[in-house]
Design a protein around this motif. Sequence first.
Motif, PDB file in Angstrom:
ATOM      1  N   ALA A  42     -20.906  60.447 129.616  1.00 37.65           N
ATOM      2  CA  ALA A  42     -21.449  60.253 130.964  1.00 37.65           C
ATOM      3  C   ALA A  42     -21.430  58.780 131.355  1.00 37.65           C
ATOM      4  O   ALA A  42     -21.344  58.447 132.533  1.00 37.65           O
ATOM      5  N   SER A  43     -21.449  57.895 130.386  1.00 38.89           N
ATOM      6  CA  SER A  43     -21.427  56.454 130.668  1.00 38.89           C
ATOM      7  C   SER A  43     -20.015  55.903 130.881  1.00 38.89           C
ATOM      8  O   SER A  43     -19.854  54.749 131.280  1.00 38.89           O
ATOM      9  N   ASP A  44     -18.971  56.700 130.629  1.00 40.07           N
ATOM     10  CA  ASP A  44     -17.592  56.255 130.856  1.00 40.07           C
ATOM     11  C   ASP A  44     -17.336  56.120 132.349  1.00 40.07           C
ATOM     12  O   ASP A  44     -17.704  56.988 133.132  1.00 40.07           O
ATOM     13  N   PHE A  45     -16.690  55.028 132.731  1.00 42.12           N
ATOM     14  CA  PHE A  45     -16.436  54.741 134.147  1.00 42.12           C
ATOM     15  C   PHE A  45     -14.982  55.058 134.490  1.00 42.12           C
ATOM     16  O   PHE A  45     -14.062  54.449 133.936  1.00 42.12           O
ATOM     17  N   ASP A  60     -17.854  50.925 127.205  1.00 39.82           N
ATOM     18  CA  ASP A  60     -18.370  49.727 126.535  1.00 39.82           C
ATOM     19  C   ASP A  60     -17.517  48.500 126.865  1.00 39.82           C
ATOM     20  O   ASP A  60     -17.162  47.715 125.978  1.00 39.82           O
ATOM     21  N   ASN A  61     -17.156  48.347 128.132  1.00 38.65           N
ATOM     22  CA  ASN A  61     -16.386  47.212 128.664  1.00 38.65           C
ATOM     23  C   ASN A  61     -14.922  47.171 128.208  1.00 38.65           C
ATOM     24  O   ASN A  61     -14.245  46.167 128.449  1.00 38.65           O
ATOM     25  N   LEU A  62     -14.438  48.216 127.564  1.00 36.24           N
ATOM     26  CA  LEU A  62     -13.047  48.275 127.129  1.00 36.24           C
ATOM     27  C   LEU A  62     -12.369  49.510 127.722  1.00 36.24           C
ATOM     28  O   LEU A  62     -13.019  50.513 128.017  1.00 36.24           O
ATOM     29  N   GLY A  77      -8.574  48.876 123.277  1.00 38.32           N
ATOM     30  CA  GLY A  77      -9.157  47.688 122.664  1.00 38.32           C
ATOM     31  C   GLY A  77      -9.012  46.431 123.502  1.00 38.32           C
ATOM     32  O   GLY A  77      -8.920  45.328 122.959  1.00 38.32           O
ATOM     33  N   CYS A  78      -8.968  46.603 124.829  1.00 37.09           N
ATOM     34  CA  CYS A  78      -8.842  45.441 125.714  1.00 37.09           C
ATOM     35  C   CYS A  78      -9.685  45.666 126.963  1.00 37.09           C
ATOM     36  O   CYS A  78     -10.073  46.790 127.268  1.00 37.09           O
ATOM     37  N   THR A  79      -9.940  44.580 127.664  1.00 39.39           N
ATOM     38  CA  THR A  79     -10.681  44.675 128.911  1.00 39.39           C
ATOM     39  C   THR A  79      -9.762  45.210 130.011  1.00 39.39           C
ATOM     40  O   THR A  79      -8.544  45.293 129.832  1.00 39.39           O
TER      41      THR A  79
END
Length: 147
Positions: A42-45, A60-62, A77-79
């Motif tokens: 649910a937290s995935d954007f 988680d910002n990646l 594994g990257c932004t």
Amino acid sequence: MKILYSGGLQIRSYDALERLLNVNTFLEGELAFHNLYREVRASDFPIAQDCFGDQFLIRDNLVVKLNAETGDIAEFGCTWDQFLAWVDEDPIERLDIPSDLELKVGQLLFAYPPFCTAEGNNASIKAIDGFELISFHADFAKQINCE
């Protein structure tokens, strides 16, 4: 919202008028990816999708990629900015974009039989309504994963 590489990468925003490119469409309710796929949190954007309906999510910002046919998650594994720079180096290869791609807003490419099947190497590909494809993929992933 941005449509890049003739529809090869479709980036969502909160203010997009096209529902397929509006972040809110896939954050809550029946089309929320976390309701459609068990591997999505649910937290995935839901930041973007490729022309075949695979989804790019920020976790988680990646960047992670949801394989829409199977429901599998691949971690990059990257932004987001690093991901965009990587794709921009060779978008045709990195997103597996057909050379003659010209999608209209709201369309995605339907591959049948699905690429993940033994027959997928000989798939017929056509542009269809993006919501139809997202629904098809979610149902297909549930069937092959026996959910």
